[in-house]
Write an enzyme that holds these catalytic residues in place. Structure first.
Site, PDB file in Angstrom:
ATOM      1  N   HIS A  70       0.830  -1.197   0.000  1.00  0.00           N
ATOM      2  CA  HIS A  70       0.000   0.000   0.000  1.00  0.00           C
ATOM      3  C   HIS A  70       0.871   1.255   0.000  1.00  0.00           C
ATOM      4  CE1 HIS A  70      -4.070  -1.846   1.414  1.00  0.00           C
ATOM      5  NE2 HIS A  70      -3.519  -2.528   0.434  1.00  0.00           N
ATOM      6  N   GLU A  72       0.845   3.993   1.717  1.00  0.00           N
ATOM      7  CA  GLU A  72       1.310   4.482   3.019  1.00  0.00           C
ATOM      8  C   GLU A  72       2.560   3.729   3.469  1.00  0.00           C
ATOM      9  OE1 GLU A  72      -1.602   3.309   2.070  1.00  0.00           O
ATOM     10  OE2 GLU A  72      -3.230   3.999   3.355  1.00  0.00           O
ATOM     11  N   CYS A 106      -2.149  -0.872   7.412  1.00  0.00           N
ATOM     12  CA  CYS A 106      -1.575   0.458   7.185  1.00  0.00           C
ATOM     13  C   CYS A 106      -1.682   1.355   8.414  1.00  0.00           C
ATOM     14  CB  CYS A 106      -2.241   1.127   5.987  1.00  0.00           C
ATOM     15  SG  CYS A 106      -1.882   0.272   4.440  1.00  0.00           S
TER      16      CYS A 106
END
Length: 199
Positions: A70, A72, A106
């Protein structure tokens, strides 16, 4: 193309990619994250232009055994290359097309990063709330509890991203239909989530 944390020319996002990923539309499968870093010094902020760029999530490829990453987490991966001095205070600002998730880790990773790096303050401006994740409220509350400032992007943040991260070729930012109404509605939802301590 994505920005590199190293010095050199900064890459800019294609205008169509920005508009299609940050607008009010649904069904977007990528998360784009534009970031900038400032050093805070005696109540003033000093922009660190060499620490500005954008990135997006990496799609999974199970044939190669890669489960994806992801946006992030990709940002957290590049933090060591930024060489942020622990004796200084920094503010990192994310402009992100989807709010961080809970179910894929995340929010937890960001919380751990903030706990380990007390010299970093994080502001997150999200274009949309990632409510595909059944635990999206928990993710937002976890970020709040970790000290992150979480907000919804408004016209000002979209325009800033356009001016700063997009290869706009001199064309001014053109807000899409419903931008203000959408931002206001999402801001109300986010406020309700963040004010609720129990759920």
């Amino acid at each position: 193309m994505e920005a590199s944390p190293a010095s050199g020319p900064r890459h800019l996002m294609d205008p169509h990619i920005f508009t299609s990923n940050f607008n009010n539309g649904i069904g977007r499968h990528k998360t784009y994250l534009c970031y900038e870093v400032e050093r805070l010094d005696n109540g003033t902020s000093v922009k660190m232009d060499q620490h500005r760029g954008f990135l997006h999530n990496q799609a999974k490829n199970l044939l190669c055994g890669f489960y994806g990453r992801h946006a992030e987490l990709r940002f957290l991966d590049l933090v060591p290359s930024l060489q942020l001095d622990p004796a200084q205070i920094y503010r990192v600002t994310w402009f992100i097309s989807w709010s961080p998730c809970f179910s894929w880790g995340c929010a937890g990773e960001v919380r751990a990063f903030l706990q380990e790096n007390t010299h970093v303050r994080l502001r997150i401006f999200a274009a949309r709330i990632y409510d595909y994740d059944p635990l999206y409220k928990e993710a937002l509350q976890m970020l709040r509890d970790a000290g992150a400032q979480v907000s919804i992007m408004t016209y000002d943040e979209f325009k800033h991203c356009w001016d700063t991260f997009v290869d706009h070729q001199g064309c001014p930012f053109q807000p899409w239909d419903g931008l203000d109404e959408h931002s206001q509605a999402l801001s109300g939802r986010l406020r309700a989530i963040l004010q609720n301590q129990g759920n």
